[in-house]
Design a protein around this motif. Structure first.
Motif, mmCIF file in Angstrom:
data_model
loop_
_atom_site.group_PDB
_atom_site.id
_atom_site.type_symbol
_atom_site.label_atom_id
_atom_site.label_comp_id
_atom_site.label_asym_id
_atom_site.label_seq_id
_atom_site.Cartn_x
_atom_site.Cartn_y
_atom_site.Cartn_z
ATOM 1 N N GLN A 137 21.930 9.061 63.762
ATOM 2 C CA GLN A 137 21.230 9.326 62.507
ATOM 3 C C GLN A 137 22.115 10.051 61.499
ATOM 4 O OE1 GLN A 137 17.216 10.815 62.899
ATOM 5 N NE2 GLN A 137 17.336 11.909 60.940
ATOM 6 N N LEU A 138 21.972 9.656 60.251
ATOM 7 C CA LEU A 138 22.660 10.290 59.136
ATOM 8 C C LEU A 138 21.647 10.636 58.049
ATOM 9 C CD1 LEU A 138 25.779 7.936 58.762
ATOM 10 C CD2 LEU A 138 25.843 10.337 59.439
ATOM 11 N N GLY A 139 21.998 11.575 57.203
ATOM 12 C CA GLY A 139 21.187 11.857 56.026
ATOM 13 C C GLY A 139 20.378 13.127 56.067
ATOM 14 N N THR A 140 20.334 13.791 57.222
ATOM 15 C CA THR A 140 19.580 15.036 57.301
ATOM 16 C C THR A 140 20.159 16.085 56.364
ATOM 17 O OG1 THR A 140 18.981 14.606 59.606
ATOM 18 C CG2 THR A 140 18.788 16.877 58.817
ATOM 19 N N ASN A 141 21.494 16.161 56.306
ATOM 20 C CA ASN A 141 22.161 17.203 55.529
ATOM 21 C C ASN A 141 23.027 16.681 54.392
ATOM 22 O OD1 ASN A 141 21.201 19.389 57.183
ATOM 23 N ND2 ASN A 141 22.665 18.737 58.751
ATOM 24 N N GLN A 142 22.893 15.411 54.053
ATOM 25 C CA GLN A 142 23.728 14.864 52.990
ATOM 26 C C GLN A 142 23.087 13.615 52.391
ATOM 27 O OE1 GLN A 142 27.493 13.026 54.386
ATOM 28 N NE2 GLN A 142 26.657 13.226 56.461
ATOM 29 N N ALA A 143 23.578 13.248 51.217
ATOM 30 C CA ALA A 143 23.109 12.028 50.553
ATOM 31 C C ALA A 143 23.691 10.799 51.240
ATOM 32 C CB ALA A 143 23.528 12.049 49.081
ATOM 33 N N LEU A 144 22.956 9.697 51.163
ATOM 34 C CA LEU A 144 23.413 8.417 51.678
ATOM 35 C C LEU A 144 23.402 7.394 50.545
ATOM 36 C CD1 LEU A 144 21.384 8.294 55.028
ATOM 37 C CD2 LEU A 144 23.732 9.098 54.689
ATOM 38 N N ASN A 145 24.089 6.283 50.758
ATOM 39 C CA ASN A 145 24.145 5.271 49.713
ATOM 40 C C ASN A 145 22.767 4.738 49.361
ATOM 41 O OD1 ASN A 145 27.039 4.624 48.910
ATOM 42 N ND2 ASN A 145 27.209 4.676 51.141
ATOM 43 N N GLY A 146 21.891 4.665 50.363
ATOM 44 C CA GLY A 146 20.545 4.184 50.108
ATOM 45 C C GLY A 146 19.767 5.052 49.145
ATOM 46 N N ASP A 147 20.107 6.321 49.067
ATOM 47 C CA ASP A 147 19.430 7.219 48.122
ATOM 48 C C ASP A 147 19.682 6.792 46.683
ATOM 49 O OD1 ASP A 147 18.371 9.003 50.078
ATOM 50 O OD2 ASP A 147 20.364 9.900 50.297
ATOM 51 N N THR A 187 38.192 10.175 46.526
ATOM 52 C CA THR A 187 37.155 10.726 45.645
ATOM 53 C C THR A 187 35.826 9.996 45.808
ATOM 54 O OG1 THR A 187 37.664 9.310 43.728
ATOM 55 C CG2 THR A 187 38.908 11.369 43.957
ATOM 56 N N PHE A 188 35.856 8.845 46.486
ATOM 57 C CA PHE A 188 34.639 8.052 46.666
ATOM 58 C C PHE A 188 33.902 8.463 47.937
ATOM 59 C CE2 PHE A 188 36.846 5.562 43.540
ATOM 60 C CZ PHE A 188 35.823 5.084 42.728
ATOM 61 N N THR A 189 33.501 9.724 47.976
ATOM 62 C CA THR A 189 32.632 10.228 49.025
ATOM 63 C C THR A 189 31.413 10.848 48.364
ATOM 64 O OG1 THR A 189 32.359 11.888 50.770
ATOM 65 C CG2 THR A 189 34.050 12.327 49.100
ATOM 66 N N LEU A 190 30.253 10.657 48.960
ATOM 67 C CA LEU A 190 29.030 11.165 48.352
ATOM 68 C C LEU A 190 28.975 12.690 48.357
ATOM 69 C CD1 LEU A 190 26.411 8.596 49.693
ATOM 70 C CD2 LEU A 190 27.512 8.694 47.443
ATOM 71 N N THR A 191 29.860 13.341 49.113
ATOM 72 C CA THR A 191 29.938 14.796 49.033
ATOM 73 C C THR A 191 30.681 15.243 47.781
ATOM 74 O OG1 THR A 191 31.920 14.781 50.437
ATOM 75 C CG2 THR A 191 29.793 15.141 51.529
ATOM 76 N N ASN A 192 31.232 14.288 47.032
ATOM 77 C CA ASN A 192 31.914 14.568 45.757
ATOM 78 C C ASN A 192 31.154 13.933 44.600
ATOM 79 O OD1 ASN A 192 34.189 15.404 44.044
ATOM 80 N ND2 ASN A 192 34.759 13.233 43.993
ATOM 81 N N ALA A 193 29.848 13.734 44.761
ATOM 82 C CA ALA A 193 29.064 13.037 43.732
ATOM 83 C C ALA A 193 27.665 13.626 43.638
ATOM 84 C CB ALA A 193 28.979 11.550 44.052
ATOM 85 N N ALA A 194 27.084 13.483 42.438
ATOM 86 C CA ALA A 194 25.710 13.900 42.200
ATOM 87 C C ALA A 194 25.051 12.871 41.288
ATOM 88 C CB ALA A 194 25.671 15.289 41.559
ATOM 89 N N PRO A 195 23.715 12.727 41.376
ATOM 90 C CA PRO A 195 23.021 11.746 40.539
ATOM 91 C C PRO A 195 23.252 11.984 39.050
ATOM 92 C CG PRO A 195 21.572 12.521 42.277
ATOM 93 C CD PRO A 195 22.787 13.398 42.307
#
Length: 327
Positions: A156-166, A194-202
């Motif tokens: 499982q992923l997504g408990t503590n971070q954003a996923l592409n599906g978000d 730089t293309f990691t969701l930990t380096n991005a926000a909506p």
């Protein structure tokens, strides 16, 4: 003393192999400006530690060359001191390449967006995107030592971070907005990191264009014009707002999803191109209104620090510590 120092360094390197680390300063200090005593200074690290995770962003990395050389020391004691001498004079680029660390990020597990990313500016460049958006496995308890795609992680992923599906399965018009932009370096591997969701926000497309036009492009030009080469340290962050991207997975039915930023901000500090004894700094902040209508505000670091302390509900927030010329 050299022997003891190197043994301590080796012990540390053997423990800190992944991206989520205990301390920026002990694991990837090269992405932070140094004070008058040559000590690296990080932006304020928010607490509690269980929520705010320090990430040394790792991509296409290998185990530190110091670890690789450990076996040599067992058979040749003099090699120990040769290695100490060699590695103590290694420059920042070589150090980062040996560890695979690209930049540093403070990540907010609860809101699933970064607080900030910190990096050394190299140059503005038009680059190609050749990689999909990645995630950080260790935030969700997996053992992989560097960023990768969701498909490469079992469990499982997504408990503590954003996923592409978000971002992909939504109807609110938000895209993944870079903090550390891909255009501010000249190395393709660095671009991909730089293309990691930990380096991005909506961010809406309109706000993204506004941010690029009024801040990203302008700050890159200012650093190129004013800063000595490879002395410009940059921190770019976001402030969490009251909106969020809801999740539609049955695994996260009651989950608030990914929080949308109310503001993006950025600051740099560097040595003056024409006077190496003088530091230059600037700060910018832009409200994310959704329609791209806001105007970026150019601030001194003192003003930006004050505003960010209020927005983060922190008693004190400093982007570059109390370094004279950067505060």
């Amino acid at each position: 003393m050299k022997l003891i120092g190197l043994l301590l360094l080796l012990g540390l390197a053997s423990v800190v192999e992944g991206e989520v680390v205990v301390s920026f300063l002990s694991s990837c200090p090269d992405f932070f400006i140094k004070d008058q005593n040559d000590n690296p200074v990080t932006p304020t690290v928010l607490s509690p530690e269980s929520r705010y995770k320090q990430i040394c962003q790792k991509y296409k990395g290998k185990r530190s060359s110091l670890n690789q050389d450990w076996s040599l020391m067992r058979t040749n004691r003099s090699t120990l001191f040769q290695l100490f001498d060699t590695h103590s004079h290694t420059d920042t680029d070589k150090s980062n390449k040996s560890t695979g660390y690209r930049y540093a990020t403070l990540y907010d597990n609860d809101n699933r967006i970064p607080v900030y990313s910190a990096y050394l500016y190299t140059d503005y460049a038009l680059t190609n995107r050749t990689t999909p958006w990645m995630i950080e496995p260790q935030l969700d308890g997996h053992s992989q030592e560097e960023m990768t795609t969701e498909e490469n992680v079992d469990g499982q992923l997504g408990t503590n971070q954003a996923l592409n599906g978000d971002y992909l399965y939504r109807d609110k018009g938000y895209e993944r907005g870079h903090l550390y932009p891909r255009c501010q370096n000249c190395d393709q591997d660095q671009v991909e990191s730089t293309f990691t969701l930990t380096n991005a926000a909506p961010q809406t497309a309109q706000d993204s264009k506004r941010w690029y036009d009024q801040v990203e492009k302008k700050i890159a030009q200012r650093m190129s014009d004013k800063c000595s080469e490879r002395t410009a340290f940059v921190v770019t962050g976001v402030v969490p707002g009251g909106k969020y991207l809801g999740r539609f997975s049955f695994l996260f039915m009651n989950d608030h999803g990914v929080v949308v930023a109310s503001h993006f901000w950025s600051a740099f500090c560097c040595k003056d191109k024409y006077d190496q004894n003088t530091l230059i700094s600037e700060g910018y902040i832009l409200e994310m209104k959704g329609d791209g209508s806001a105007e970026a505000v150019n601030q001194t670091l003192n003003q930006l620090n004050h505003d960010l302390a209020i927005k983060y509900s922190s008693s004190n927030f400093q982007v570059f510590g109390s370094i004279q010329g950067c505060s």
